[in-house]
Design a protein around this motif. Structure first.
Motif, PDB file in Angstrom:
ATOM      1  N   LYS A   4     -25.520  33.964  14.228  1.00  0.00           N
ATOM      2  CA  LYS A   4     -25.807  33.890  15.665  1.00  0.00           C
ATOM      3  C   LYS A   4     -25.025  32.743  16.314  1.00  0.00           C
ATOM      4  CE  LYS A   4     -30.207  35.857  17.092  1.00  0.00           C
ATOM      5  NZ  LYS A   4     -31.576  35.560  17.489  1.00  0.00           N
ATOM      6  N   ILE A   5     -25.062  31.593  15.602  1.00  0.00           N
ATOM      7  CA  ILE A   5     -24.360  30.418  16.140  1.00  0.00           C
ATOM      8  C   ILE A   5     -22.859  30.696  16.237  1.00  0.00           C
ATOM      9  CG2 ILE A   5     -23.769  27.975  15.686  1.00  0.00           C
ATOM     10  CD1 ILE A   5     -26.541  27.707  14.363  1.00  0.00           C
ATOM     11  N   ILE A   6     -22.320  31.295  15.166  1.00  0.00           N
ATOM     12  CA  ILE A   6     -20.872  31.574  15.153  1.00  0.00           C
ATOM     13  C   ILE A   6     -20.510  32.566  16.256  1.00  0.00           C
ATOM     14  CG2 ILE A   6     -19.036  32.708  13.786  1.00  0.00           C
ATOM     15  CD1 ILE A   6     -20.357  31.238  11.333  1.00  0.00           C
ATOM     16  N   GLN A   7     -21.366  33.597  16.414  1.00  0.00           N
ATOM     17  CA  GLN A   7     -21.101  34.594  17.454  1.00  0.00           C
ATOM     18  C   GLN A   7     -21.146  33.955  18.851  1.00  0.00           C
ATOM     19  OE1 GLN A   7     -19.991  37.684  16.925  1.00  0.00           O
ATOM     20  NE2 GLN A   7     -19.720  37.717  19.157  1.00  0.00           N
ATOM     21  N   SER A   8     -22.144  33.068  19.005  1.00  0.00           N
ATOM     22  CA  SER A   8     -22.277  32.395  20.296  1.00  0.00           C
ATOM     23  C   SER A   8     -21.052  31.513  20.583  1.00  0.00           C
ATOM     24  CB  SER A   8     -23.580  31.602  20.269  1.00  0.00           C
ATOM     25  OG  SER A   8     -23.501  30.494  21.054  1.00  0.00           O
ATOM     26  N   PRO A  14     -13.330  32.380  23.040  1.00  0.00           N
ATOM     27  CA  PRO A  14     -12.593  33.543  22.523  1.00  0.00           C
ATOM     28  C   PRO A  14     -11.131  33.156  22.219  1.00  0.00           C
ATOM     29  CG  PRO A  14     -12.978  33.749  24.881  1.00  0.00           C
ATOM     30  CD  PRO A  14     -13.581  32.474  24.473  1.00  0.00           C
ATOM     31  N   THR A  15     -10.898  32.797  20.960  1.00  0.00           N
ATOM     32  CA  THR A  15      -9.588  32.241  20.592  1.00  0.00           C
ATOM     33  C   THR A  15      -8.440  33.223  20.844  1.00  0.00           C
ATOM     34  OG1 THR A  15     -10.227  32.819  18.356  1.00  0.00           O
ATOM     35  CG2 THR A  15     -10.285  30.470  18.922  1.00  0.00           C
ATOM     36  N   GLU A  16      -8.779  34.524  20.818  1.00  0.00           N
ATOM     37  CA  GLU A  16      -7.716  35.516  21.049  1.00  0.00           C
ATOM     38  C   GLU A  16      -7.146  35.424  22.469  1.00  0.00           C
ATOM     39  OE1 GLU A  16     -10.871  36.224  20.503  1.00  0.00           O
ATOM     40  OE2 GLU A  16     -11.597  37.516  22.103  1.00  0.00           O
ATOM     41  N   LYS A  17      -7.909  34.788  23.354  1.00  0.00           N
ATOM     42  CA  LYS A  17      -7.442  34.671  24.750  1.00  0.00           C
ATOM     43  C   LYS A  17      -6.522  33.461  24.955  1.00  0.00           C
ATOM     44  CE  LYS A  17     -11.100  36.752  27.557  1.00  0.00           C
ATOM     45  NZ  LYS A  17     -12.135  36.408  28.531  1.00  0.00           N
ATOM     46  N   ILE A  18      -6.444  32.612  23.911  1.00  0.00           N
ATOM     47  CA  ILE A  18      -5.654  31.387  24.096  1.00  0.00           C
ATOM     48  C   ILE A  18      -4.170  31.696  23.880  1.00  0.00           C
ATOM     49  CG2 ILE A  18      -5.367  28.957  23.388  1.00  0.00           C
ATOM     50  CD1 ILE A  18      -8.219  29.097  22.289  1.00  0.00           C
ATOM     51  N   ASN A  19      -3.532  32.116  24.902  1.00  0.00           N
ATOM     52  CA  ASN A  19      -2.076  32.313  24.852  1.00  0.00           C
ATOM     53  C   ASN A  19      -1.500  32.195  26.264  1.00  0.00           C
ATOM     54  OD1 ASN A  19      -2.280  34.943  26.123  1.00  0.00           O
ATOM     55  ND2 ASN A  19      -3.094  35.630  24.154  1.00  0.00           N
ATOM     56  N   PHE A  20      -0.213  32.023  26.332  1.00  0.00           N
ATOM     57  CA  PHE A  20       0.461  31.779  27.604  1.00  0.00           C
ATOM     58  C   PHE A  20       0.226  32.934  28.586  1.00  0.00           C
ATOM     59  CE2 PHE A  20       4.255  31.733  30.362  1.00  0.00           C
ATOM     60  CZ  PHE A  20       4.129  30.448  30.872  1.00  0.00           C
ATOM     61  N   GLU A  21       0.239  34.150  28.053  1.00  0.00           N
ATOM     62  CA  GLU A  21       0.074  35.330  28.912  1.00  0.00           C
ATOM     63  C   GLU A  21      -1.265  35.304  29.651  1.00  0.00           C
ATOM     64  OE1 GLU A  21       0.435  39.323  27.382  1.00  0.00           O
ATOM     65  OE2 GLU A  21       2.606  39.059  27.513  1.00  0.00           O
ATOM     66  N   ASN A  22      -2.331  35.056  28.858  1.00  0.00           N
ATOM     67  CA  ASN A  22      -3.668  35.038  29.457  1.00  0.00           C
ATOM     68  C   ASN A  22      -3.886  33.845  30.370  1.00  0.00           C
ATOM     69  OD1 ASN A  22      -5.318  37.259  28.847  1.00  0.00           O
ATOM     70  ND2 ASN A  22      -5.379  36.629  26.714  1.00  0.00           N
ATOM     71  N   PHE A  23      -3.323  32.707  29.992  1.00  0.00           N
ATOM     72  CA  PHE A  23      -3.556  31.475  30.748  1.00  0.00           C
ATOM     73  C   PHE A  23      -2.742  31.415  32.046  1.00  0.00           C
ATOM     74  CE2 PHE A  23      -5.750  27.937  28.233  1.00  0.00           C
ATOM     75  CZ  PHE A  23      -6.622  28.849  27.651  1.00  0.00           C
ATOM     76  N   VAL A  24      -1.555  32.017  32.021  1.00  0.00           N
ATOM     77  CA  VAL A  24      -0.675  31.876  33.186  1.00  0.00           C
ATOM     78  C   VAL A  24      -0.282  33.231  33.794  1.00  0.00           C
ATOM     79  CG1 VAL A  24       1.511  30.921  34.032  1.00  0.00           C
ATOM     80  CG2 VAL A  24       0.214  29.691  32.284  1.00  0.00           C
TER      81      VAL A  24
END
Lengths: 360, 186
Positions: A4-8, A14-24
């Protein structure tokens, strides 16, 4: 439990969102009637940037010792080229920063923008506001004038007595923190050194770490849009970014004009601005900066214990808003935010007059 | 006794001593009370004097610590010698000294009964050049010798007038920058 903690954590980061495309490139900002509230956080941060730059400019001239502190401030104000402008910018932007931070907090609350997955953004924001008030409190002592030293004495007495009503060892924290902040039983050189260290090194480091988490999480989850009728979306870069810069520039112009035309200290009467000398008579009118008045005036008329306990409870309530208020309707949120805003304005602007009427 | 009263210079000396010299009313409390009533602010002796507790005492800026040479510069002594322009009293601050030089003897003496005389005498002067004349500063309870001390609203208006050109250029520069930034978007 662990799952539960890990899912939370996964939901919040959401590490998959950490990229230049998503951020900029792909990032979009919703456009609606209340789009202006998206600029408040940026305006607060811009004021902080001004604080950092003007603070760095003041640093070579300010002398953090009780003999020279006052004279160094006078030297900055009257002899350093543009010294008074830099000092006024520093002082005015601190007030603007606190003002925008409070409005930012109230609008985020009113629009329920703290909801999952933005709980951490909210909590870091609340702690950032507390640290900002800490910047104000520690910076207030640095000019070493009558007002700053006497107001700090009052503040320290409040801190010292904040836990004195508790039984046994629970009464110790207040005295422990007050004594350690002062570096002794009274306001001395140790206090000035500690406040200076807090103001220019310790608090900025904590602030930078927290603002990094705050901004990172804002960037990760995007702007909250759940509570609005979204008309359309605009690109974060360059559309929103450029508009944000334009707002910053306009704010800078306003600050610049105010800093050039109204000396921040002109709101104080002169005996309060005079150098603090040990055992000299305390001038009338000692009170904290305007952003502490909402807490100061209740302390003047209500039982201290009641005010301290309720302030602490309100702080916990604000910090844990995502848990306590999530089931409340949007309407209730708006009403609470409005009530808070009205209370803050009335206590800050007319608090003194109200206290006088009550005392009569 | 009658002869003594006839001696004008002696009377002058006594009166001057009373107001400006080493008498117990050195701090000119009537003037302080008058400003406090008008401005509704609490002041102290440092409004005109060097020391916050006034001239009586043995600390820096008080009579007890003055050398003979410094005593010669006090208003009392320079008035006696007819050199009021040379007044540079260590027990008075910049405004206190200015006041003594600016106003004539009669005004200062009469001001005990009518402190408004001092205010009237300052209508055409602005010691700190902040744009607010000294009589207004006295009535507002702000320091006439500090350009950063004044009624905030009056300072705002005067500083806008004084820095009008600079502020206009700043506004034009920043607004042009904003317009060019917004154009960048398209």
């Amino acid at each position: 439990m662990f799952e539960k903690i890990i899912q939370s954590l996964k939901d919040r980061f959401p590490t998959e969102k950490i990229n230049f495309e998503n951020f900029v490139l792909k990032k979009e900002v919703p456009v609606h009637k209340l789009s202006w509230i998206y600029y408040l956080g940026g305006m607060t941060m811009f004021c902080f940037l001004i604080q950092v730059i003007t603070g760095l400019l003041l640093l070579p001239y300010y002398q953090p010792n009780i003999i020279n502190a006052y004279q160094s401030i006078e030297y900055i104000s009257y002899f350093v080229p543009s010294g008074i402008l830099v000092r006024n910018l520093h002082a005015w932007s601190s007030s603007f920063m606190i003002f925008f931070a409070v409005i930012h907090l109230l609008t985020v609350f009113a629009t329920k923008s703290y909801q999952k997955p933005r709980e951490l953004t909210w909590m870091t924001g609340v702690i950032l506001l507390i640290i900002t008030l800490g910047f104000g409190f520690t910076g207030y002592l640095l000019p070493w004038n009558q007002l700053s030293v006497n107001a700090t004495k009052v503040g320290m007495e409040i801190l010292q007595s904040s836990t004195s009503f508790l039984p046994g060892i629970f009464k110790l924290p207040g005295e422990f923190f007050a004594t350690n902040l002062r570096g002794g039983a009274s306001i001395t050189q140790s206090t000035l050194s500690r406040f200076f260290a807090l103001h220019v090194v310790i608090l900025p480091f904590i602030f930078l770490a927290l603002i990094a988490i705050h901004l990172f999480s804002v960037q990760l989850h995007g702007m909250s849009k759940e509570s609005f009728k979204v008309k359309r979306y605009e690109k974060f870069f360059p559309d929103f970014f450029v508009k944000d810069l334009a707002v910053w520039l306009f704010l800078f112009l306003v600050l610049l004009v105010i800093a050039q035309t109204i000396p921040y200290d002109s709101f104080l009467s002169y005996p309060l601005k005079a150098q603090y000398i040990d055992n000299s008579p305390t001038p009338a009118g000692i009170k904290p900066e305007w952003y502490f008045l909402f807490l100061y005036y209740p302390l003047e008329v209500l039982p201290k214990t009641f005010v301290i306990v309720s302030s602490f409870l309100i702080f916990v309530l604000i910090l844990l808003t995502p848990t306590f208020f999530k089931r409340l309707s949007m309407r209730s949120h708006i009403l609470i935010a409005l009530f808070t805003f009205v209370y803050l304005v009335i206590s800050t602007v007319w608090g003194g007059a109200i206290v006088q009427i009550i005392r009569k | 006794m009658y002869r003594l009263l006839e001696n004008k210079s002696l009377i002058t000396l006594v009166v001057l001593c009373f107001f400006l010299g080493s008498s117990p009313v050195l701090a000119f409390s009537e003037f302080q009370t008058y400003i406090e009533q008008k401005s509704k602010k609490q002041l102290n002796c440092a409004y005109c004097h060097s020391h916050v507790n006034g001239p009586n005492g043995n600390e820096a800026g008080q009579l007890g610590l003055l050398s003979e040479e410094q005593k010669q510069l006090t208003a009392y002594n320079q008035f006696l010698q007819g050199n009021k322009e040379l007044v540079n009293s260590p027990i008075l601050n910049e405004f206190g000294n200015y006041l003594v030089k600016k106003l004539d003897y009669d005004t200062i003496v009469k001001a005990q009964d009518d402190p408004n005389k001092i205010v009237e005498g300052l209508k055409d002067s602005d010691l700190d050049r902040d744009g607010i004349n000294d009589s207004e500063e006295v009535l507002d309870g702000t320091l006439p010798n500090d350009p950063l001390d004044g009624n905030p609203f009056k300072l705002l208006l005067n500083n806008i007038k004084k820095n009008c050109v600079g502020i206009c250029f700043q506004a034009i520069a920043i607004l042009l920058l904003i317009i060019s930034l917004l154009k960048l978007r398209n």
